[in-house]
Structure formats: structure tokens, C-alpha cells
Design an enzyme around this catalytic site. Sequence first.
Site, mmCIF file in Angstrom:
data_model
loop_
_atom_site.group_PDB
_atom_site.id
_atom_site.type_symbol
_atom_site.label_atom_id
_atom_site.label_comp_id
_atom_site.label_asym_id
_atom_site.label_seq_id
_atom_site.Cartn_x
_atom_site.Cartn_y
_atom_site.Cartn_z
ATOM 1 N N GLU A 244 0.828 -1.218 0.000
ATOM 2 C CA GLU A 244 0.000 0.000 0.000
ATOM 3 C C GLU A 244 0.857 1.261 0.000
ATOM 4 O O GLU A 244 0.765 2.109 0.894
ATOM 5 C CB GLU A 244 -0.949 0.004 1.207
ATOM 6 C CG GLU A 244 -1.914 -1.161 1.188
ATOM 7 C CD GLU A 244 -3.017 -1.110 2.230
ATOM 8 O OE1 GLU A 244 -4.090 -1.670 1.986
ATOM 9 O OE2 GLU A 244 -2.798 -0.502 3.292
ATOM 10 N N GLU B 285 -5.585 -8.212 -1.329
ATOM 11 C CA GLU B 285 -6.250 -8.080 -0.033
ATOM 12 C C GLU B 285 -7.706 -7.737 -0.255
ATOM 13 O O GLU B 285 -8.010 -6.832 -1.034
ATOM 14 C CB GLU B 285 -5.636 -6.951 0.819
ATOM 15 C CG GLU B 285 -4.321 -7.270 1.433
ATOM 16 C CD GLU B 285 -3.842 -6.191 2.399
ATOM 17 O OE1 GLU B 285 -4.692 -5.552 3.070
ATOM 18 O OE2 GLU B 285 -2.627 -5.985 2.472
HETATM 19 C C1 BG6 Z 1 -4.402 -3.070 4.807
HETATM 20 C C2 BG6 Z 1 -3.069 -3.583 5.244
HETATM 21 O O1 BG6 Z 1 -4.421 -1.700 5.008
HETATM 22 O O2 BG6 Z 1 -5.549 -3.504 5.441
HETATM 23 C C3 BG6 Z 1 -3.092 -4.785 6.163
HETATM 24 O O3 BG6 Z 1 -2.220 -3.849 4.155
HETATM 25 C C4 BG6 Z 1 -4.271 -4.635 7.101
HETATM 26 O O4 BG6 Z 1 -1.856 -4.869 6.805
HETATM 27 C C5 BG6 Z 1 -5.549 -4.629 6.293
HETATM 28 O O5 BG6 Z 1 -4.320 -5.594 8.111
HETATM 29 C C6 BG6 Z 1 -6.805 -4.576 7.114
HETATM 30 O O6 BG6 Z 1 -6.753 -3.522 8.005
HETATM 31 P P1 BG6 Z 1 -6.971 -3.718 9.560
HETATM 32 O O7 BG6 Z 1 -6.677 -2.413 10.160
HETATM 33 O O8 BG6 Z 1 -8.387 -4.139 9.720
HETATM 34 O O9 BG6 Z 1 -6.019 -4.776 9.983
#
Ligand code: BG6
Length: 469
Positions: free
Chosen positions: A170, A362
Amino acid sequence: MAFPKNFLWGGAVAANQCEGAYQEDGKGWSTQDVTPRGIVGPRTEEPTPDNMKLVGIDFYHRYQEDIKLFAEMGFKVFRTSIAWSRIFPKGDEEEPNEKGLKFYDDLFDECLRYGMEPLVTISHYETPLHLSKTYDGWVNRKMIGFYEKYVRVIFARYGSKVKYWLTFNEINSVLHQPFLSGGIFTEKEKLSPQDLYQAVHHEFVASALATKIAHEMMPEAKVGCMILSMPTYPLSPSPDDVIKVMESVHKNDFFGDVHVRGYYPGYMKRYFRENGIRIRMEPGDEEILKHTVDFVSFSYYMSVCDTADPAKQIQGQGNLMGGVPNPYLEASEWGWQIDPQGLRYVLNYYWDRYQKPLFIVENGLGAVDVPVERADGTKTVEDDYRIDYLRKHLLQVEEAIEDGVDVMGYTSWGCIDLVSASTAELKKRYGFIYVDRNDDGTGTLERYKKKSFYWYKDVIATNGEKLHE
Ligand code: BG6
């Protein structure tokens, strides 16, 4: 059938959110070891026992069991990151830490044993703390050299095992979360746009240099950039709102554009000019930037709106970037607005813009899970809400493929429960596999298969047909 035969189905994690073992086998401290509340709380002088990441889900010691479970679901790919501070504990030393290198040898071998491709993020939110404190992270040009040394070591070591690489997780989040994303020790309030965009430039050069080196050292390798994608819709059809959205989208497109096209776009040059920002480039930087990526990867969780009307500029809850809430959408328990169609939109948008293969690395739902006991005494979680979320998003991936978008694969975020990046909680769970660990540090660390585990297994086995049931 929409999903191509070689579609890379899988799951994703990051080292700092699951490995634990924060100072085992010579690992140095990273920025994550001093942020027990994620981005919502202050950092500490040194690691404190309330920091859930110090133990994580103990993946460092249990990875064999976990990879076996991923293999049982049929994963074709497993995305994880290398903790930089395991390889170079401080970041600026000459020699790497052999024990750290050995750990990832074993981990990648384990994946390959099951025919699972490792997809490796080189830097996922965990700059060695020494680099952050001594050099102020990516605002300092010296970081390019430290990163280059690190990538040369890991490419030489894992080149025969890892085909897919992502340079920075990111990368666009550094503007919003300079410490988490860029290891920049100076407080955000004291950083000027000049500082932040200079840091971005250093990361661009490092990313392009890594791509160049990867192609030289590993001709078969595919290198991608990784962008936090968050489609932004105009809050109203007013041309003022539409232009405001265009400008805020440009601020994000900047990252993909440089990675894919290899040069700074005109709209950013204008922004820099009008805001007194002068990026200091060294001779050769522009040449290096021409080493562009092979594919574009991104995270997708939510969309937002934007408006030119200051009275309506309400900052909603959301991931590391946030935006104006959309009145048409519902939100998760953490306030992230759920928009499956936004995924089709973003896939088409990037495809139209770049004509490069896309990888969704993701996507997922962070939710509180309640374990229940089955008749035979084993435990599970009836996570129909997660299945519903994933199903709706994957159906939109299918739509995008029908639209002609080249999608390489999909790795669901947090395929096993892990510590959240933004809030450092474990109760915000994303996994197909439940991990018995609570935010007060209690729990056996045992793993249980949730209902979604069996569902995702079927999705993979049927190459997506299961989504239509
Ligand atoms: C992304 C990141 O921003 O979202 C991850 O690359 C992160 O590392 C994921 O875990 C989900 O966000 P969160 O804050 O719910 O863990």
C-alpha cells in the site's frame, strides 16, 4: 466459466501481524514493535507486553500447521511478507542475519511442498526501528541503499523459490500514515507535503530499482506494485464535486501511474508547482523509474465519496485513508463501508488505465467472531456474514473478468486470524481459521476451522462455480 483455469486463489498475511517471535533468532525491533495500539495510539519507547504483535498468532513457530490448513483449502498462492528486521536487524549493517534468512527458506519450502506459490511483499509496514530512529525512514535518501542491499540478499536467496514479488505494501498510504507506512519517525504534524513527497520519490526509486534488479537476477520473476485502492465517488453530480473527485483520485493514481508508466504525470507536476513542492532528484533517477512493474496489485475493502462542499466534508471511519461516507452503503462493525460493486469498478478502472494484469492481494471482512462448540466437542465459527461478504465481492471479480479485465488472482486478507494493522486488535478477525487468542493476551493459540473455511475450499475446488449456489 469466468475464472481462468490458472487463476491464483489464495490468502494473505503480513509478517508483523502474525509471526510474533519479535526478537527471536536475531530479529531486530521494527516500527511495529513500538506501536501497541496501531495507528490509533502513541508509540512506546520499547516493546510493551500489551502489544499483541509481539506474539501475534505465533506463526513463526506454527507455520507448518497453518500452511497445511491453507493447502487443505486448496490455496494456489500464499501472500506473506518478509520482516526486514529479521534479515537486517538494524537495517544498515553489512551482513544479513542467517537465522532470519533460514526461517523464510523453510517457510517458502513448506508452501512449495503443497504446490502453493509464495507471493512476497518485500516491505509491509515494518521498517527496522533503527532505520526509522536514526535516518527518519523514507524521507532520507539513504533508505534506497539499505533497501537495495536487502532486496539483493533476498532475491539471491529466494530467487529459485519465489516468482511473485511486491515492492511496498500500500505504497500510497505513506502520505496518510508516515510512521506505519514509511518508517518516518518525525510526527505527522511536523511533516510538510514537501517531506512526504520527497519520501514518496525515494520509495519510487527504490521500487523501480528493485524491479530492475529482480529482472536481472531472476528472469522468471514478476514484480508488482501494491496500492491501497479505494474508489472515490462524487457525493453529488455537481461538476464541482466531479472535479474534486478527479483531483483526489489523481493523488492516488500518481502511485500506479509512476509504477506502470515510469514517469511523473503532468497533474502531479502541476500540484507540485502550485504548492511550492520541489522534488529533489539525482541524476539517473528518471532512468531508473523507467523500470516498470509487470503487474498491478491492490487491496480493496471499501469505497468513499468526496465533495467540494466544505460543509459536507465529513470524515467517515475507514481504513488508513478514509473519506466522506456514502449514504447508499452499509458499514462493517469497524465503520468500513461495504461496496462489492466497487471492486468491479476498480478492476475495470485499473485495467482501462494500465492494461497490465491485476492481482487483488487483499480483501475481506474484519468482524467479531463467536466460537461455538459442535456436537463432537470441536469448535467452529458460523461466519455466514463473512461468506456473504466474500461471495458478493468475488461475484464482482467474475463480472470484471467478463468485462475483459485480466485478473491474475485473489488472496483474501487475513486468511487466518491475525492482529489488525490499524487498531492492533485480535478481535477484529478476517480469517477462515479461528485463532484462540484474545486481546488481553489469553488463549491457547489453537486453530479452528470456521464455516467459511469449508466454503472457500469449495469455491477454489469449483474454480468459482460455488459462488452461484
Ligand atoms: C491493509 C493492510 O491496510 O488492510 C493490512 O495492508 C491490514 O496490513 C488490512 O491488516 C486490514 O486492516 P486492519 O486495520 O483491519 O487490519
